[in-house]
Motif scaffolding. Structure first.
Motif, PDB file in Angstrom:
ATOM      1  N   PRO A 250       6.802 -21.805   6.226  1.00  0.00           N
ATOM      2  CA  PRO A 250       6.536 -20.380   5.953  1.00  0.00           C
ATOM      3  C   PRO A 250       5.134 -20.211   5.347  1.00  0.00           C
ATOM      4  CG  PRO A 250       7.935 -21.297   4.245  1.00  0.00           C
ATOM      5  CD  PRO A 250       7.814 -22.368   5.291  1.00  0.00           C
ATOM      6  N   THR A 251       4.460 -19.120   5.739  1.00  0.00           N
ATOM      7  CA  THR A 251       3.169 -18.813   5.102  1.00  0.00           C
ATOM      8  C   THR A 251       3.428 -18.018   3.820  1.00  0.00           C
ATOM      9  OG1 THR A 251       3.099 -16.825   6.460  1.00  0.00           O
ATOM     10  CG2 THR A 251       1.843 -18.724   7.247  1.00  0.00           C
ATOM     11  N   ASP A 252       4.527 -17.235   3.851  1.00  0.00           N
ATOM     12  CA  ASP A 252       4.833 -16.343   2.729  1.00  0.00           C
ATOM     13  C   ASP A 252       6.235 -16.594   2.191  1.00  0.00           C
ATOM     14  OD1 ASP A 252       2.600 -15.242   4.122  1.00  0.00           O
ATOM     15  OD2 ASP A 252       2.953 -13.345   3.095  1.00  0.00           O
ATOM     16  N   VAL A 253       6.387 -16.317   0.914  1.00  0.00           N
ATOM     17  CA  VAL A 253       7.703 -16.404   0.267  1.00  0.00           C
ATOM     18  C   VAL A 253       7.991 -15.065  -0.420  1.00  0.00           C
ATOM     19  CG1 VAL A 253       8.970 -17.464  -1.655  1.00  0.00           C
ATOM     20  CG2 VAL A 253       7.645 -18.898  -0.106  1.00  0.00           C
ATOM     21  N   ALA A 254       9.225 -14.602  -0.288  1.00  0.00           N
ATOM     22  CA  ALA A 254       9.663 -13.400  -1.006  1.00  0.00           C
ATOM     23  C   ALA A 254      10.823 -13.815  -1.902  1.00  0.00           C
ATOM     24  CB  ALA A 254      10.124 -12.338  -0.021  1.00  0.00           C
ATOM     25  N   ILE A 255      10.694 -13.569  -3.185  1.00  0.00           N
ATOM     26  CA  ILE A 255      11.718 -14.033  -4.126  1.00  0.00           C
ATOM     27  C   ILE A 255      12.157 -12.893  -5.038  1.00  0.00           C
ATOM     28  CG2 ILE A 255      10.001 -14.915  -5.801  1.00  0.00           C
ATOM     29  CD1 ILE A 255      12.002 -17.241  -6.348  1.00  0.00           C
TER      30      ILE A 255
ATOM     31  N   LYS B 138      16.654  -3.611  -1.953  1.00  0.00           N
ATOM     32  CA  LYS B 138      17.678  -2.713  -1.391  1.00  0.00           C
ATOM     33  C   LYS B 138      17.024  -1.490  -0.762  1.00  0.00           C
ATOM     34  CE  LYS B 138      21.257  -4.013  -4.712  1.00  0.00           C
ATOM     35  NZ  LYS B 138      21.900  -3.588  -5.959  1.00  0.00           N
ATOM     36  N   GLN B 139      16.026  -0.939  -1.451  1.00  0.00           N
ATOM     37  CA  GLN B 139      15.310   0.235  -0.940  1.00  0.00           C
ATOM     38  C   GLN B 139      14.686  -0.090   0.423  1.00  0.00           C
ATOM     39  OE1 GLN B 139      14.721   3.398  -2.493  1.00  0.00           O
ATOM     40  NE2 GLN B 139      13.792   3.908  -0.546  1.00  0.00           N
TER      41      GLN B 139
ATOM     42  N   ALA C  39      13.237 -11.373   2.404  1.00  0.00           N
ATOM     43  CA  ALA C  39      12.241 -11.686   3.440  1.00  0.00           C
ATOM     44  C   ALA C  39      11.923 -10.433   4.271  1.00  0.00           C
ATOM     45  CB  ALA C  39      12.747 -12.818   4.331  1.00  0.00           C
ATOM     46  N   VAL C  40      12.961  -9.657   4.617  1.00  0.00           N
ATOM     47  CA  VAL C  40      12.768  -8.419   5.398  1.00  0.00           C
ATOM     48  C   VAL C  40      11.929  -7.421   4.585  1.00  0.00           C
ATOM     49  CG1 VAL C  40      13.952  -6.393   6.338  1.00  0.00           C
ATOM     50  CG2 VAL C  40      14.844  -8.688   6.803  1.00  0.00           C
ATOM     51  N   CYS C  41      12.220  -7.306   3.288  1.00  0.00           N
ATOM     52  CA  CYS C  41      11.469  -6.422   2.381  1.00  0.00           C
ATOM     53  C   CYS C  41       9.985  -6.808   2.410  1.00  0.00           C
ATOM     54  CB  CYS C  41      12.043  -6.555   0.972  1.00  0.00           C
ATOM     55  SG  CYS C  41      11.034  -5.853  -0.334  1.00  0.00           S
TER      56      CYS C  41
ATOM     57  N   GLU D 170       4.347  -5.994   4.192  1.00  0.00           N
ATOM     58  CA  GLU D 170       3.150  -6.560   4.836  1.00  0.00           C
ATOM     59  C   GLU D 170       2.721  -5.692   6.020  1.00  0.00           C
ATOM     60  OE1 GLU D 170       1.014  -9.157   4.302  1.00  0.00           O
ATOM     61  OE2 GLU D 170       1.928  -9.215   2.321  1.00  0.00           O
ATOM     62  N   ARG D 171       3.729  -5.198   6.790  1.00  0.00           N
ATOM     63  CA  ARG D 171       3.410  -4.371   7.956  1.00  0.00           C
ATOM     64  C   ARG D 171       2.774  -3.050   7.509  1.00  0.00           C
ATOM     65  NH1 ARG D 171       8.008  -5.222  10.694  1.00  0.00           N
ATOM     66  NH2 ARG D 171       8.999  -3.291  10.042  1.00  0.00           N
TER      67      ARG D 171
END
Lengths: 167, 167
Positions: free
Chosen positions: A61-66, A108-109, A148-150, A155-156
């Protein structure tokens, strides 16, 4: 972009790898590091670090969301989660991933349109957005994929903003 | 026996290496990992992990003594300390060290004879027990060396008990 989502916890650390192409988001893999309450703390943290390092080595992965710590927890469980988060973040920092930290409410948002979404809504939306043919279980996996979706959504949005306002 | 003592903290993680021979305790080295408040959390945790891993590689401790979280802290600072502890414990667990966790009170009791000892007493006793010709500074180093001395005392007591009551 390949994003690793992490829902940290001492007993269960959920992880999920999401790949984005344009507006498409697809799950590559997900899982959960489970550690036993009667094992010594260092051993449990070592397992979380080791398994996440293996996931990073496998999926690059290039990015991590925690997920950030939820301060509404009682202090004892918040401290246990913080230990697990420390072990997880070391694995991500060592691999040189860009890391985004999000509150449970932000996640969640982003996936369900409301910070008050319950577990079922989050799981349903993660399943829908990632076009899975099943509910990702346990909940820790759904939460990790949601993180990850958040991150992908954010990013988009940022990429669009960069195009709209060239510097 | 070579013991690495650790006083974990996000801004300052003190470490101290103590070598024991019989009843003698001597300091091999000590130092402090300092991280900047404005740096991202993963970077700070990565630095704590990396520097402690280097200390372990250099001195090959068999045992680690680490301070437990003091629950009297406010929740925010306890959570910051727990993140740092997680990063530190991953370095120790990965190296296969035996790890002892001690409360601040246990450590003060072991080095100064009272759990109510203040910082000056702890520093003075660490200096005396380790026959240093100077006060170990900053306080985080004195606390880390104190943790190592506490572990050494406990191990010696346990060894005596094993001799007294052969199984």
């Amino acid at each position: 972009m390949v994003i690793l989502g992490i829902d940290p916890g001492l007993a269960h650390t959920g992880w999920g790898v999401v790949e984005t192409r344009g507006t498409l988001c697809r799950a590559r893999a997900y899982g959960c590091v489970a550690t036993k309450a009667h094992d010594p703390l260092p051993e449990r943290l070592g397992a979380i670090h080791r398994e996440l390092a293996q996931v990073i080595e496998r999926f690059h992965p290039t990015d991590v969301a925690i997920e950030q710590i939820f301060f509404g927890q009682n202090t004892k469980s918040a401290i246990a989660t913080a230990h697990a988060r420390g072990a997880a973040l070391v694995a991500c920092a060592t691999a040189g991933c860009a890391i985004g930290e999000y509150t449970p409410m932000q996640i969640k948002q982003a996936v369900a349109g409301t910070g008050a979404a319950d577990k079922h809504q989050v799981t349903y939306m993660v399943r829908t957005v990632l076009a899975l043919d099943h509910d990702p279980k346990p909940d820790h996996c759904a939460d990790a994929l949601a993180a990850a979706v958040c991150h992908a959504h954010l990013e988009r949005t940022l990429a669009k903003a960069r195009v709209a306002v060239p510097r």
